[in-house]
Design an enzyme around this catalytic site. Structure first.
Site, PDB file in Angstrom:
ATOM      1  N   HIS A   1       0.481  -0.812   0.154  1.00 31.52           N
ATOM      2  CA  HIS A   1      -0.001  -0.302  -0.081  1.00 31.52           C
ATOM      3  C   HIS A   1       0.810   0.891   0.247  1.00 31.52           C
ATOM      4  O   HIS A   1       1.972   1.310   0.469  1.00 31.52           O
ATOM      5  CB  HIS A   1      -0.196   0.114   1.482  1.00 31.52           C
ATOM      6  CG  HIS A   1      -2.233   0.787   0.711  1.00 31.52           C
ATOM      7  ND1 HIS A   1      -2.221   1.916   1.868  1.00 31.52           N
ATOM      8  CD2 HIS A   1      -3.605   0.722   1.090  1.00 31.52           C
ATOM      9  CE1 HIS A   1      -2.860   3.639   1.920  1.00 31.52           C
ATOM     10  NE2 HIS A   1      -4.118   2.418   1.352  1.00 31.52           N
TER      11      HIS A   1
ATOM     12  N   ASP B   1       3.168  -4.535   8.419  1.00 31.85           N
ATOM     13  CA  ASP B   1       1.984  -3.425   7.502  1.00 31.85           C
ATOM     14  C   ASP B   1       0.535  -4.784   8.399  1.00 31.85           C
ATOM     15  O   ASP B   1       0.469  -5.829   6.778  1.00 31.85           O
ATOM     16  CB  ASP B   1       2.019  -3.073   6.112  1.00 31.85           C
ATOM     17  CG  ASP B   1       0.498  -1.997   6.069  1.00 31.85           C
ATOM     18  OD1 ASP B   1      -0.156  -1.954   6.930  1.00 31.85           O
ATOM     19  OD2 ASP B   1       0.008  -1.710   4.721  1.00 31.85           O
TER      20      ASP B   1
ATOM     21  N   CYS C   1      -5.082   2.487  -3.871  1.00 31.06           N
ATOM     22  CA  CYS C   1      -3.592   3.039  -3.077  1.00 31.06           C
ATOM     23  C   CYS C   1      -2.651   2.189  -3.618  1.00 31.06           C
ATOM     24  O   CYS C   1      -1.405   1.787  -2.389  1.00 31.06           O
ATOM     25  CB  CYS C   1      -3.335   3.496  -1.534  1.00 31.06           C
ATOM     26  SG  CYS C   1      -5.030   4.429  -1.439  1.00 31.06           S
TER      27      CYS C   1
ATOM     28  N   GLN D   1      -4.208  -5.019   6.907  1.00 29.63           N
ATOM     29  CA  GLN D   1      -5.371  -6.291   6.440  1.00 29.63           C
ATOM     30  C   GLN D   1      -5.007  -7.105   7.452  1.00 29.63           C
ATOM     31  O   GLN D   1      -5.434  -8.257   7.724  1.00 29.63           O
ATOM     32  CB  GLN D   1      -5.143  -6.387   5.197  1.00 29.63           C
ATOM     33  CG  GLN D   1      -5.117  -5.534   4.178  1.00 29.63           C
ATOM     34  CD  GLN D   1      -6.795  -4.914   4.039  1.00 29.63           C
ATOM     35  OE1 GLN D   1      -7.568  -5.504   4.647  1.00 29.63           O
ATOM     36  NE2 GLN D   1      -7.062  -3.346   3.957  1.00 29.63           N
TER      37      GLN D   1
ATOM     38  N   LYS E   1     -10.838  -0.851  11.035  1.00 25.02           N
ATOM     39  CA  LYS E   1     -10.622  -1.511  10.042  1.00 25.02           C
ATOM     40  C   LYS E   1     -10.955  -2.868  11.085  1.00 25.02           C
ATOM     41  O   LYS E   1     -11.047  -3.789  10.358  1.00 25.02           O
ATOM     42  CB  LYS E   1      -9.541  -2.126   9.212  1.00 25.02           C
ATOM     43  CG  LYS E   1      -9.090  -1.608   8.140  1.00 25.02           C
ATOM     44  CD  LYS E   1      -8.203  -1.759   7.454  1.00 25.02           C
ATOM     45  CE  LYS E   1      -7.303  -0.522   6.410  1.00 25.02           C
ATOM     46  NZ  LYS E   1      -7.751   0.288   5.388  1.00 25.02           N
TER      47      LYS E   1
END
Lengths: 161, 425
Positions: B139, B216, B382, B219, B242
């Site tokens: 991303h 990261d 993105c 997700q 999220k």
């Protein structure tokens, strides 16, 4: 149920989308202008031949969504044979119509198809799709006036790119 | 209320998931919304999840019963708010595998968490000629901060490419991660492809060369059981919104000795120890990285979101996602010409499923689906370098969460069939 959807994807628009006009290559074009909306991925090339002040032939090749393709196709059909000044007037009316500004849409055949783009207004994020062809054409015209035939930088209707 | 209890009375042929999605759906009031005359089918959780009623309630309870500024107040409400705020930090620390609460930094989101590391650790440790390895599927939030840092420092960005199937291509990894590598920045789960990356293996290799690893988790954290120590990462960034929590809250895990050595990120109140006109000394962890009045309400509310997820059980959530992702891929594959990006093997991916139609642009797909009450995402997500690698300019993306079931997927597929008729292609 889906009236606003049908407002945007009107039959005229779908017709232009399915069989876009002005696709024929224009090998001796005087001006070639590229436009791009990076976040959608819409890409367009607008080329035209000039005779004095008249756009004698126009080529539009758009890879993108139904709205950007249809708008480009309508542009090709409308501006062919028009003078710079007429094209500028038409594109101003289209822009105002898309942005929902007060504008009187002339009662002439040019706007028979173009006025179908009005439905896009209900989908704010798609307005830039419909604008792309017009902004790219105007950029090309300005380049031509300034004496350059090819625009190095792609036009865009995405303000924050 | 969802529970971890096994439901053994499921009829044969039904998904093996242990979740009772009907009960879960009932916890999310927004799912009762009508959108364009249809039942809302929310398939955009990779962008942001919806919130269960108890999270919505927790936010108003906070303002109703305990709101005050934290840490320095001497009155009862200040004490209540401070306790709740720090309790939430402890909860996050437990949720990601039992780290120390001081290793959890609150900020505004994954993006800010990564920027914090780039601006502090990066500024202090990256020098000319050093290499930062990023994957092709990052991303922009885990690419642009490193790109800008590399520009400032004349450092080098190295790319871990992807295969045509949407996995990381590790065949050349030994020539990409090496003695010059200072940091490997890698997404745990791709927001476009759904790919779950082998962070553990990559972290082990990075460690061999003395490089740090930033994961990261934007997700992955909402969908997988997370243990940052097992993953072997030095930093791990993720976002509350999220994973059932409120917007505007990001979480950064950092190993204590790294955080202690790092300079502060922002300067101001709360993050200082002593201030005079001659000298300023900074507060201990974690306050050193939380200048100013923090996002107290959302931090306190996030505690309720984590409780909800734990009650569901992250293993159950993962199993449900595997089942439903498999079902979705099978259904989408049944549509002639529809192309799914990313791995097809459900064990190696999450429920963010990108697809393209051979003729209909993703924005037209999204607009059409919206007219049927179905929310998906369309665009470049993105991740423009990844789009370029895939040869796409945009994709449509349906993403699943625990409140989705087969009826949602069926609605999506039916609408896609209808869409093709509508566009007459």
């Amino acid at each position: 149920m889906s009236s606003s959807l049908d407002d945007m994807y009107r039959e005229i628009i779908m017709d232009h989308y399915r069989s876009p006009r002005g696709r024929a290559p224009l090998p001796n074009a005087d001006v070639s202008s590229d436009g791009m909306n990076p976040s959608c991925g819409d890409e367009i090339n607008v080329a035209f031949s000039m005779d004095k002040d008249i756009l004698t032939d126009v080529h539009v090749n758009c890879k993108g969504c139904a709205i950007s393709v249809a708008s480009g196709s309508m542009l090709a059909e409308t501006v062919k044979g028009k003078s710079f000044e007429d094209v500028r007037k038409i594109s101003e009316i289209v822009k105002k119509m898309l942005k929902g500004e007060e504008v009187e849409i002339p009662d002439d055949p040019d706007f028979e198809d173009l006025s179908a783009l009005k439905g896009v207004r209900q989908f704010p994020v798609r307005i830039k799709c419909a604008l792309l062809a017009w902004v790219t054409l105007v950029e090309g015209m300005e380049k031509y006036r300034a004496g350059g035939a090819d625009s190095a930088k792609a036009a865009t209707t995405e303000e924050d790119q | 209320m969802p529970t971890d209890t096994k439901n053994s009375s499921q009829p044969a042929g039904r998904p093996s998931s242990e979740l009772n999605v009907d009960l879960i759906k009932a916890d999310f009031p927004i799912l009762e919304e009508k959108v364009n005359g249809h039942r809302l089918v929310y398939l955009d959780s990779a962008a942001s999840s919806q919130k269960p009623q108890e999270v919505v309630h927790a936010l108003s309870q906070y303002y109703r019963h305990m709101h005050s500024n934290i840490h320095r107040g001497l009155h009862t409400l200040a004490e209540r708010a401070t306790v709740a705020y720090e309790k939430s930090r402890q909860h996050v620390a437990d949720f990601i595998g039992g780290v120390e609460p001081e290793e959890v930094i609150f900020n505004s989101g994954t993006t800010e968490a990564i920027n914090l590391v780039a601006r502090t650790w990066g500024e202090a440790n990256i020098n000319e000629g050093d290499e930062i390895v990023v994957t092709e599927m990052e991303h922009h939030a885990n690419f642009v901060p490193w790109f800008m840092l590399a520009q400032r420092k004349k450092a080098v960005i190295r790319k871990l490419p992807i295969t045509v199937c949407g996995h990381l291509d590790l065949s050349e990894i030994d020539s990409i991660i090496g003695p010059r590598t200072k940091l490997v920045a890698i997404t745990h789960m791709s927001n476009v492809l759904g790919t779950i990356n082998p962070i553990q293996e990559i972290a082990a290799l990075a460690k061999k060369h003395g490089a740090l690893v930033l994961g990261d988790g934007a997700q992955a954290a909402p969908h997988l059981p997370i243990n940052v120590r097992d993953l072997g990462v030095d930093f791990y960034a993720f976002s509350a919104h999220k994973m059932m929590g409120p917007t505007g809250l990001g979480l950064l895990y950092g190993r204590r000795e790294l955080l202690e050595a790092m300079p502060p990120y922002k300067f101001g109140g709360e993050m200082i120890s002593k201030v005079s006109f001659d000298e300023v000394t900074f507060a201990e962890l974690p306050h050193k990285f939380e200048a100013g009045t923090p996002n107290i309400a959302d931090v306190v509310t996030f505690d309720a979101a984590l409780t909800y997820l734990e009650r569901v059980g992250m293993n159950n959530a993962r199993q449900h996602e595997i089942d439903l992702t498999g079902y979705t891929i099978e259904k989408l594959n049944s549509l002639n010409g529809l192309e799914i990006q990313g791995p097809q093997e459900v064990e190696q991916r999450g429920g963010a499923i990108s697809f393209t139609d051979p003729t209909i642009h993703p924005h037209d797909i999204s607009t059409f689906l919206d007219s049927r009450g179905i929310a998906i995402r369309a665009g470049h997500h993105c991740a423009q370098p990844l789009m370029r690698a895939m040869g796409k300019v945009a994709t449509a993306r349906a993403s699943l969460y625990i409140y989705n079931d087969r009826s949602d997927v069926d609605a999506l597929v039916e609408a896609l069939v209808e869409m093709r008729k509508y566009f007459g292609l």
